[in-house]
Design an enzyme around this catalytic site. Structure first.
Site, short mmCIF file in Angstrom:
data_model
loop_
_atom_site.label_atom_id
_atom_site.label_comp_id
_atom_site.label_asym_id
_atom_site.label_seq_id
_atom_site.Cartn_x
_atom_site.Cartn_y
_atom_site.Cartn_z
N SER A 130 -10.10 13.45 36.30
CA SER A 130 -10.86 13.12 35.09
C SER A 130 -12.04 14.06 34.93
O SER A 130 -12.61 14.55 35.92
CB SER A 130 -11.36 11.68 35.18
OG SER A 130 -12.32 11.40 34.18
N TYR A 155 -15.95 4.98 39.10
CA TYR A 155 -14.69 5.55 38.62
C TYR A 155 -14.63 7.04 38.94
O TYR A 155 -13.63 7.53 39.49
CB TYR A 155 -14.57 5.32 37.11
CG TYR A 155 -13.46 6.11 36.46
CD1 TYR A 155 -12.13 5.84 36.74
CD2 TYR A 155 -13.74 7.14 35.56
CE1 TYR A 155 -11.10 6.56 36.16
CE2 TYR A 155 -12.72 7.87 34.97
CZ TYR A 155 -11.41 7.58 35.27
OH TYR A 155 -10.40 8.30 34.69
#
Length: 336
Positions: A130, A155
């Site tokens: 990501s 995350y």
């Protein structure tokens, strides 16, 4: 690479669904797995799967990668030439309240998958990382060649940990591994937790939309077809070991490589909302709010390495991509 047998984890997810559909069109035999969790409406996930399940080269199995024994049985019972791991607990804000979901899927689940690839000796493992891993990095555009040691959300930290775990398996077991740093993916069949999706729902319902940092943010919005195009091209390019490795964060002496996949054109959040308003034919009511914990001010992908390797260039302007999303949204939800 001649199309063969390919495993896609997270096949009922947004990117997984689109990737499976494209791979089937390319002639691959695709096995999809997904745990169909309720992070967002499972009915949308099942609707995506219904678009795939009639294809003779596609099979689906309800399976959670965090379940070690189930994943072991999958790998011992089937042979895969390529594995694409898109199964993950997504979402920055959700990680503030549900940290264990990220450890279960993004860490434990990924280790289980790496073990399956190790024992089977797959030809190429690709996995979703990501843009969030860039965290507190201030240099723009974000480059794979810059260090990413300061994540600002759990995350992001789990995604960075996944990159490090994958590198260790590439080094120890000679598995060709490619990490894919996705930048703000949007488009039809998207995720309801993403801003553009929830904005659309709220604008059509006449509700106000939350705009963090008073709209002073930028994102490198990347249309789903461009994401899939890049991934499909990378499938055919498993990394090789480098004899004279220059100690570069994007590469390795092991058969390991990291690539950004983004639009290379960041858009101001308020400009994004204005474009969405045009597509919907409605004005938005803005609720201006302070910066949210875990967010970053801007994302901006440098994609020179990807372009050099596979001649990739994003092709979808924001206005066209959002128009396609709105067209799908109205059809799927039956909004006038």
């Amino acid at each position: 690479m001649t199309p063969g047998r390919l495993l896609v984890t997270g096949a009922a997810g947004f990117i997984g669904f689109h990737l499976c559909r494209r791979l089937l069109a390319e002639g691959w035999t695709v096995r999809g797995i997904d745990n169909l969790n309720d992070y967002y409406d499972p009915a949308l996930k099942r609707a995506r799967l219904s678009q795939l399940e009639g294809h003779p080269a596609f099979t689906f199995q309800h399976l959670d990668i965090a379940q070690r024994d189930d994943l072991h049985r999958l790998f011992t019972g089937s042979r895969f030439d390529v594995v694409v791991n898109l199964a993950a607990q997504a979402g920055v804000r959700y990680s503030l309240e549900h940290p264990h979901s990220y450890a279960d899927s993004n860490l434990l689940g990924f280790v289980n998958l790496l073990e399956g690839c190790r024992h089977q000796g797959v030809d190429h493992l690709l996995f979703a990382s990501s843009s969030s891993v860039y965290g507190a990095n201030s240099r723009l555009p974000y480059s794979e060649h810059d260090p990413v040691d300061h994540p600002v959300s759990l995350y992001a930290a789990t995604k960075r940990a996944g990159e490090l775990m994958a590198h260790s398996y590439a080094h120890l077991y000679d598995i060709p591994v490619t990490g894919l740093r996705f930048f703000t993916v949007y488009g039809p069949w998207g995720r309801p937790d993403m801003a553009y999706f929830s904005f659309t729902r709220k604008i059509l319902a006449g509700e106000s939309i939350p705009v963090f940092n008073h709209g002073q943010m930028q994102r490198d919005f990347t249309y789903i077809d461009d994401i899939v195009e890049a991934v499909v091209r990378l499938v055919d390019h498993p990394p090789q070991r480098q004899v004279d490795w220059p100690a570069d964060p994007a590469t390795s002496a092991a058969p390991f490589r990291i690539y950004n996949i983004g639009n290379h054109q960041p858009v101001a959040l308020l400009d994004f909302i204005a474009t969405l308003e045009e597509c919907l034919g409605r004005k938005a009511q803005l609720e201006l709010l302070p910066m949210q914990a875990g967010d970053v001010l801007a994302t901006y992908a440098e994609v020179n390495d990807l372009a050099a390797l596979v001649d990739f260039a994003p092709r979808t302007p924001l206005a066209r991509g959002l128009a396609e999303f709105v067209r799908w949204y109205r059809q799927y939800y039956g909004t006038a």
